[in-house]
Structure formats: structure tokens, C-alpha cells
Write a protein that holds these residues in place. Structure first.
Motif, PDB file in Angstrom:
ATOM      1  N   ASP A 192     -11.475  22.926 -19.356  1.00  0.00           N
ATOM      2  CA  ASP A 192     -11.274  23.006 -20.735  1.00  0.00           C
ATOM      3  C   ASP A 192     -11.487  24.571 -20.921  1.00  0.00           C
ATOM      4  OD1 ASP A 192     -11.572  23.168 -23.464  1.00  0.00           O
ATOM      5  OD2 ASP A 192     -12.997  21.353 -23.634  1.00  0.00           O
ATOM      6  N   GLY A 193     -10.502  25.342 -21.190  1.00  0.00           N
ATOM      7  CA  GLY A 193     -10.630  26.555 -21.620  1.00  0.00           C
ATOM      8  C   GLY A 193     -10.304  27.036 -22.860  1.00  0.00           C
ATOM      9  N   ALA A 194     -10.745  26.124 -23.712  1.00  0.00           N
ATOM     10  CA  ALA A 194     -10.563  26.421 -25.274  1.00  0.00           C
ATOM     11  C   ALA A 194     -10.804  27.947 -25.385  1.00  0.00           C
ATOM     12  CB  ALA A 194     -11.498  25.516 -26.011  1.00  0.00           C
ATOM     13  N   ARG A 195     -11.942  28.450 -24.961  1.00  0.00           N
ATOM     14  CA  ARG A 195     -12.384  29.937 -24.996  1.00  0.00           C
ATOM     15  C   ARG A 195     -12.315  30.528 -23.834  1.00  0.00           C
ATOM     16  NH1 ARG A 195     -15.521  27.140 -28.582  1.00  0.00           N
ATOM     17  NH2 ARG A 195     -15.285  27.409 -30.717  1.00  0.00           N
ATOM     18  N   LEU A 196     -11.389  30.320 -22.905  1.00  0.00           N
ATOM     19  CA  LEU A 196     -11.206  31.186 -21.609  1.00  0.00           C
ATOM     20  C   LEU A 196     -10.902  32.455 -21.958  1.00  0.00           C
ATOM     21  CD1 LEU A 196     -11.395  30.676 -18.408  1.00  0.00           C
ATOM     22  CD2 LEU A 196      -8.719  30.258 -18.577  1.00  0.00           C
ATOM     23  N   TRP A 197     -10.174  32.753 -22.971  1.00  0.00           N
ATOM     24  CA  TRP A 197     -10.025  34.318 -23.357  1.00  0.00           C
ATOM     25  C   TRP A 197     -11.125  34.835 -23.534  1.00  0.00           C
ATOM     26  CZ3 TRP A 197      -4.883  33.284 -22.776  1.00  0.00           C
ATOM     27  CH2 TRP A 197      -4.453  31.953 -23.474  1.00  0.00           C
TER      28      TRP A 197
ATOM     29  N   HIS B 134     -12.589  35.552 -20.034  1.00  0.00           N
ATOM     30  CA  HIS B 134     -11.572  36.685 -19.397  1.00  0.00           C
ATOM     31  C   HIS B 134     -12.239  38.199 -19.890  1.00  0.00           C
ATOM     32  CE1 HIS B 134      -8.405  39.369 -18.801  1.00  0.00           C
ATOM     33  NE2 HIS B 134      -7.980  39.178 -20.072  1.00  0.00           N
ATOM     34  N   ILE B 135     -12.384  38.160 -21.437  1.00  0.00           N
ATOM     35  CA  ILE B 135     -12.578  39.610 -21.960  1.00  0.00           C
ATOM     36  C   ILE B 135     -13.806  39.883 -21.521  1.00  0.00           C
ATOM     37  CG2 ILE B 135     -13.139  40.775 -24.266  1.00  0.00           C
ATOM     38  CD1 ILE B 135     -10.078  40.651 -23.355  1.00  0.00           C
ATOM     39  N   ALA B 136     -15.082  39.095 -21.658  1.00  0.00           N
ATOM     40  CA  ALA B 136     -16.244  39.193 -21.151  1.00  0.00           C
ATOM     41  C   ALA B 136     -16.662  39.944 -19.871  1.00  0.00           C
ATOM     42  CB  ALA B 136     -17.421  38.221 -21.894  1.00  0.00           C
ATOM     43  N   THR B 137     -15.779  39.045 -18.946  1.00  0.00           N
ATOM     44  CA  THR B 137     -16.150  39.389 -17.513  1.00  0.00           C
ATOM     45  C   THR B 137     -15.085  40.150 -16.734  1.00  0.00           C
ATOM     46  OG1 THR B 137     -14.702  37.515 -16.831  1.00  0.00           O
ATOM     47  CG2 THR B 137     -17.035  37.180 -17.232  1.00  0.00           C
ATOM     48  N   GLY B 138     -13.752  40.357 -17.369  1.00  0.00           N
ATOM     49  CA  GLY B 138     -12.773  41.166 -16.773  1.00  0.00           C
ATOM     50  C   GLY B 138     -12.160  40.312 -15.711  1.00  0.00           C
TER      51      GLY B 138
ATOM     52  N   GLU C 130      -9.551  37.927 -14.281  1.00  0.00           N
ATOM     53  CA  GLU C 130      -8.158  37.742 -14.781  1.00  0.00           C
ATOM     54  C   GLU C 130      -7.877  36.348 -14.807  1.00  0.00           C
ATOM     55  OE1 GLU C 130      -6.026  39.711 -15.820  1.00  0.00           O
ATOM     56  OE2 GLU C 130      -6.836  41.599 -15.057  1.00  0.00           O
ATOM     57  N   LEU C 131      -7.156  35.881 -15.982  1.00  0.00           N
ATOM     58  CA  LEU C 131      -6.777  34.496 -16.245  1.00  0.00           C
ATOM     59  C   LEU C 131      -6.373  33.614 -15.245  1.00  0.00           C
ATOM     60  CD1 LEU C 131      -5.472  35.291 -19.745  1.00  0.00           C
ATOM     61  CD2 LEU C 131      -7.562  34.143 -19.311  1.00  0.00           C
ATOM     62  N   ASP C 132      -5.551  34.331 -14.380  1.00  0.00           N
ATOM     63  CA  ASP C 132      -4.891  33.630 -13.416  1.00  0.00           C
ATOM     64  C   ASP C 132      -5.999  33.177 -11.869  1.00  0.00           C
ATOM     65  OD1 ASP C 132      -4.722  36.103 -12.466  1.00  0.00           O
ATOM     66  OD2 ASP C 132      -2.778  36.020 -11.668  1.00  0.00           O
ATOM     67  N   VAL C 133      -6.916  34.253 -12.144  1.00  0.00           N
ATOM     68  CA  VAL C 133      -7.786  34.039 -10.909  1.00  0.00           C
ATOM     69  C   VAL C 133      -8.599  32.474 -11.410  1.00  0.00           C
ATOM     70  CG1 VAL C 133     -10.333  34.710 -10.197  1.00  0.00           C
ATOM     71  CG2 VAL C 133      -8.056  36.371 -10.241  1.00  0.00           C
ATOM     72  N   TYR C 134      -9.131  32.396 -12.642  1.00  0.00           N
ATOM     73  CA  TYR C 134      -9.599  31.383 -13.095  1.00  0.00           C
ATOM     74  C   TYR C 134      -8.718  29.969 -13.116  1.00  0.00           C
ATOM     75  CZ  TYR C 134     -13.583  33.530 -15.760  1.00  0.00           C
ATOM     76  OH  TYR C 134     -14.562  34.224 -16.172  1.00  0.00           O
TER      77      TYR C 134
END
Ligand SMILES: *Cc1c(COP(=O)(O)O)cnc(C)c1O
Length: 342
Positions: A171-176, A179-183, A185-189
Motif C-alpha cells: 500500500d504505497g499511497a504515499r510511496l512518493w 522516495h523523496i525522503a530517502t532517495g 528509487e521507486l522501482d527499487v521499492y
């Protein structure tokens, strides 16, 4: 009175630029697969997350329900955090429409402990116990306070679940925000999960919509279920255009929301109500050490133009988003600090 609305990042309204993109969007009948803007949004989000295909849905709850249902037959089991959105805020939809049973784990601020989660799992449990076929993870964790799942834990969970044949839904409702907080990449998650849902209508500021991503085969099945549940939509490219605009314009700015959440948290920390760090855009307030109930604090703040949400008798929440600016944050901090000092 102009309200500083910190109840949720869902309260944003489309910007002028977003409305222009919506008005200009080419559209077609999406139930026939003929809406070029929806098709572009689905392909774009799938690519960002490193998956084959995507499905646009009217809400994050629907995206989660369709994703989990791919992995859990009626009567089988999903494991998740006891504070997860999928069990607390989707009104039992997974059970009501998909026959999904759940068992939950307790956590510290929503952060997973992969070994503990795997120890609970009972895949292929036979005729006496419920079989675990899916584990759902939330990142960032909403009711945990916008907390970020550590990549090492996610990697450990993913490999142990895969060894046991248990599917993983994110549930990545706020995966963005993660991504921004940690750097990271979205595709790594994305690579660590079988299906991922993301919201366009939270921090990204679109008026509507989520996308579920997964394999081509999985998404084809979810598309059938979406229509079955009444979620087929027609010339909905006008909404997908808002999502595409948001992906292009509003991901990088999330750092500002995180910074502003940190400012409010720092202003309120002296009153003993802010527990933990504020890694992203959510500031949970635990009022148990004060004489305030969440309801009373929300009412008092409202009368001074600041809106906060009530999530429990002594649990309130503030969320920063693109429709509040530095002046609003200062005003909210002053009002809440004054009330808490009473
Ligand atoms: C908002 C949210 C969703 C989806 O909610 P909808 O209101 O159905 O769009 C899912 N998961 C989390 C963690 C959320 O915060």
C-alpha cells in the motif's frame, strides 16, 4: 475566515496548470481500453515502479482491494500491521467483497520487523488453520506517523515471503513521500512486491485516483474485478491527465511538505505531544500527557482557523500538503502551541 487545513493531504484542490492539462486531455472509452490518457497514465506509473502493467482506479481503497484479492482466495489470509489502512480505514471492504480474513501484527510506529512478520505466517496450513497467502505493507505508514519502512527490512521480508510462496502487496499511497525522503528509487521499492498501489490524490495533489501495478496477467484479472465491482469508467482521461500532470510537477516538491511538517513538530515538541521523528508529511499528536482530548483540541483550533484531524480519544494528526504555505504553518504552530500551553 481562511482555514489552515491540516486534516489530510487529500484536501488539496487542482492547480490552474493541472486544470489546463485536464481540459486538454485526449479521451476515449476506457472500458474499451480506448482512453489514450488513461493508457498513458497506467503505463507511466507501471514503468516508474518497474512493473509490467497498471490499472487506474477511483480510489486507493479500490486499488488495495483489487491488489490483495489477486493474492487471497475467499477464506484465506492476509497479514498486515494492526494500524494499517487496509484494516482500519477501508471499512472492511477486503472481507466484505473478497472474503479476505486478516491477522495483524503490532509495531512501533508502523515500522515492520520482517522476522516477526514471517514468524506469524502460516502458508499452506492444511485443513485446520487459515493459510497465509499475502502480506501487506504500508509505506509510508499513515497512522504510524508517516514513517518510512527501512529498505533492509523490506528486502528481508520480500526474500523470506518469496521463499515461502507468500505474495506481497505494497500500500504505497504515499510511496512518493518515502522516495523523496530517502532517495530510494521507486522501482527499487516496486521490485520487492507483487503488486503496488499508489495514490495520486494525496501529496501529489490530483483530485481523484490511484494506480495498481503488477504483472500483465495480474492487472488483466484486476481489470475484470474492477468492472465487476462497478469501477469501470468511461472518458476518464480528464482525471488521468491530472495524475500525469501531478507525476510530472508535484513529486519533487514533496520535500517542502516534509520540511514544514518538521517545523510544526519542532514547535509542538516542548509540550510532550510529538512522539518520534517526523520523517515525512505527517505529525501525529499524542495528547495523553495533556488535559486535552483530541476532539476538544480540534474544536478549539478550528475556532482559531486551524483544522486538524481526530484519530482517537487522545490522538490527533496534522498533515502538510501543497495547499499550505510557510505563513499557514507559522500560524498553525502559534495557535496549537498556545492552546497546548493552556
Ligand atoms: C489514503 C490512503 C489510501 C487510499 O484511500 P482512498 O481514500 O480510498 O483513496 C490507502 N492507504 C493509505 C495508507 C492511505 O493513506
Amino acid at each position: 475566515m481562511r482555514f489552515v487545513d491540516l486534516r489530510s493531504d487529500t484536501v488539496t484542490v487542482p492547480t490552474a496548470g493541472m486544470r489546463e492539462a485536464m481540459a486538454a486531455a485526449p479521451v476515449g472509452d476506457d472500458v474499451y481500453g480506448e482512453d489514450p490518457t488513461v493508457n498513458r497514465l497506467e503505463a507511466t506509473v507501471a514503468a516508474l515502479l518497474g512493473h509490467e502493467a497498471g490499472l487506474f482506479t477511483g480510489s486507493g481503497s479500490l486499488a488495495n482491494m483489487l491488489g490483495v484479492r489477486l493474492h487471497v482466495q475467499p477464506g484465506a489470509e492476509m497479514l498486515c500491521d494492526q494500524m494499517a489502512h487496509v484494516v482500519r480505514a477501508e471499512l472492511g471492504g477486503h472481507a466484505a467483497y473478497g472474503g479476505v480474513t486478516t491477522r495483524t501484527w503490532a509495531s512501533e510506529a508502523g515500522v515492520i520487523d520482517a522476522a516477526k512478520v514471517i514468524a506469524m505466517a502460516t502458508p499452506d496450513a492444511g485443513p485446520y488453520l487459515v493459510s497465509t497467502t499475502c502480506i501487506s505493507v504500508e509505506n509510508t505508514h499513515n497512522f504510524g506517523g508517516g514513517t518510512i519502512q527501512p529498505l533492509t527490512q523490506l528486502r528481508a521480508l520480500s526474500s523470506m515471503a518469496r521463499e515461502r510462496g507468500i505474495a506481497l502487496h505494497l500500500d504505497g499511497a504515499r510511496l512518493w513521500n518515502a522516495h523523496i525522503a530517502t532517495g530510494v528509487e521507486l522501482d527499487v521499492y516496486g521490485a520487492l512486491f507483487d503488486t503496488v498501489s499508489v495514490c495520486l490524490s494525496k501529496g501529489l495533489g490530483a483530485p481523484v485516483g490511484s494506480v495498481l501495478v503488477g504483472s500483465t496477467e495480474a492487472i488483466a484479472k484486476a481489470r475484470v474485478q474492477r468492472k465487476r465491482m462497478g469501477g469501470g469508467m468511461r472518458q476518464v482521461g480528464v482525471l488521468a491527465a491530472a495524475g500525469l500532470y501531478a507525476l510530472d510537477q508535484h513529486i519533487d516538491r514533496l520535500g517542502q511538505d516534509h520540511y514544514r511538517a518538521g517545523l510544526i513538530a519542532d514547535a509542538l515538541r516542548p509540550f510532550g505531544v510529538v512522539t518520534g521523528e517526523t520523517p515525512t508529511n505527517i505529525v501525529p499528536l499524542d495528547l495523553s500527557a495533556t488535559s486535552w482530548t483530541a476532539q476538544a483540541l480540534a474544536a478549539a483550533a478550528k475556532s482559531e482557523g486551524v483544522l486538524i484531524s481526530v484519530l482517537g480519544p487522545v490522538f490527533a494528526r496534522l498533515v502538510t500538503h501543497m495547499d499550505v504555505n510557510d505563513v499557514d504553518i507559522e500560524r498553525a504552530s502559534v495557535v496549537l502551541a498556545r492552546l497546548l500551553a493552556e
